[in-house]
Design an enzyme around this catalytic site. Structure first.
Site, short mmCIF file in Angstrom:
data_model
loop_
_atom_site.label_atom_id
_atom_site.label_comp_id
_atom_site.label_asym_id
_atom_site.label_seq_id
_atom_site.Cartn_x
_atom_site.Cartn_y
_atom_site.Cartn_z
N SER A 82 -12.41 -0.73 7.63
CA SER A 82 -13.42 -1.44 6.84
C SER A 82 -14.81 -1.35 7.47
O SER A 82 -14.94 -1.18 8.69
CB SER A 82 -13.06 -2.92 6.72
N1 SAH Z 1 -7.37 -3.33 9.39
C1 SAH Z 1 -7.44 -1.90 9.45
C2 SAH Z 1 -7.81 -1.24 8.14
C3 SAH Z 1 -6.76 -1.45 7.12
S1 SAH Z 1 -6.66 -0.27 5.85
C4 SAH Z 1 -8.38 -1.44 10.55
O1 SAH Z 1 -9.00 -2.28 11.22
O2 SAH Z 1 -8.47 -0.22 10.76
C5 SAH Z 1 -5.25 -1.01 5.08
C6 SAH Z 1 -3.95 -0.72 5.75
O3 SAH Z 1 -2.93 -1.45 5.09
C7 SAH Z 1 -3.54 0.74 5.66
O4 SAH Z 1 -3.34 1.27 6.94
C8 SAH Z 1 -2.23 0.70 4.87
O5 SAH Z 1 -1.28 1.66 5.29
C9 SAH Z 1 -1.76 -0.72 5.15
N2 SAH Z 1 -0.79 -1.26 4.19
C10 SAH Z 1 -0.73 -1.11 2.85
N3 SAH Z 1 0.32 -1.79 2.33
C11 SAH Z 1 0.92 -2.40 3.39
C12 SAH Z 1 2.06 -3.25 3.52
N4 SAH Z 1 2.80 -3.60 2.48
N5 SAH Z 1 2.39 -3.68 4.75
C13 SAH Z 1 1.67 -3.32 5.85
N6 SAH Z 1 0.59 -2.53 5.79
C14 SAH Z 1 0.22 -2.07 4.58
#
Ligand code: SAH
Length: 236
Positions: A82
């Site tokens: 983000s």
């Molecule tokens: N917080 C992260 C960015 C997140 S991007 C950072 O600081 O880099 C969103 C993430 O959520 C992605 O990596 C995706 O794979 C994950 N995601 C999507 N659905 C999910 C689920 N059901 N459980 C866990 N992670 C999930």
């Protein structure tokens, strides 16, 4: 549910401290002043965390020069880290204390987890993609974030063994807040979540748990990657 599990109990030198002033120190300072303080980020602990965590190490080498710019960046597997402002806004919204136990859904690069670790107590973070979970866990360990535990699995189900949590953060967008995450939040605890479907406008919402239910308020329109897995077959 869990495909892999990583626990970070090893004490590593540094506790999140970059070893020496790095070449991105000025860019990081500029980001804090211009993109956070000049907006509405006021919490001193959040500003200190954003000034400390080496965001450039959480992105691919080819994006390092852009790591402190005011936008999201790709982290592989079609996912993104983000925009720094959104990381700070979500962290600030949770009003975390030094001893709070936090659950994050969507580890991605591990950057948000590192920021949470700087302002809270224990951090539990769950990532659906094994490759991302593995990479994040390794980097967090290298940087000495030994209060962060990474699990690979579907965050829909939360982390019941470690509940209750003082705060929950989702960094992927569900169509509605998964019930297990509400159940695992302590009474009076806070949850921050971008709610909205894949092709919909999403709204960043802050919830407080009162008598077992969430009181939700809108914070900002946002755009996050969708939450995948069990949530796609779940109704509110
Ligand atoms: N917080 C992260 C960015 C997140 S991007 C950072 O600081 O880099 C969103 C993430 O959520 C992605 O990596 C995706 O794979 C994950 N995601 C999507 N659905 C999910 C689920 N059901 N459980 C866990 N992670 C999930």
């Amino acid at each position: 549910m869990s495909l892999c599990f990583f626990s970070m109990t090893e004490a590593n030198a540094g506790a999140g401290e970059p070893a020496a002033p790095d070449r991105y120190a000025a860019a990081r300072r500029h980001m804090v002043e211009q993109d956070l303080q000049d907006r509405d980020i006021r919490d001193p602990a959040v500003l200190a965390a954003m000034a400390k965590v080496p965001r450039h190490l959480f992105v691919d080498a080819r994006y390092q020069a852009e790591a402190y710019a005011d936008h999201p960046l790709p982290i592989g597997e079609n996912q993104t880290i983000s925009q720094p402002y959104i990381v700070a806004l979500m962290t600030q919204s949770l009003k975390l204390g030094r001893h709070d136990r936090v659950l994050e859904i969507g580890t991605g690069s591990g950057y948000q987890a590192a920021v949470l670790a700087e302002v809270a107590g224990q951090v539990y973070t769950i990532e659906l993609h094994k490759s991302l979970a593995g990479r994040a866990e390794k980097l967090l360990r290298t940087l000495g974030y030994d209060t962060v535990s990474v699990r690979c699995g579907d965050g829909f189900f939360g982390w019941p063994e470690q509940a209750p949590f003082d705060a929950v953060m989702l960094t992927c967008a569900p169509g509605h807040v998964p019930q297990p995450l509400i159940d695992q939040l302590r009474e009076g605890g806070r949850i921050i979540v971008p709610v909205g479907g894949v092709f919909q406008v999403q709204t960043l919402m802050l919830g407080t748990k009162k008598q077992g239910r969430l009181n939700l308020e809108n914070i900002a329109p946002v755009r996050f990657v969708p939450m995948r897995g069990r949530i796609e077959k779940s109704t509110p």
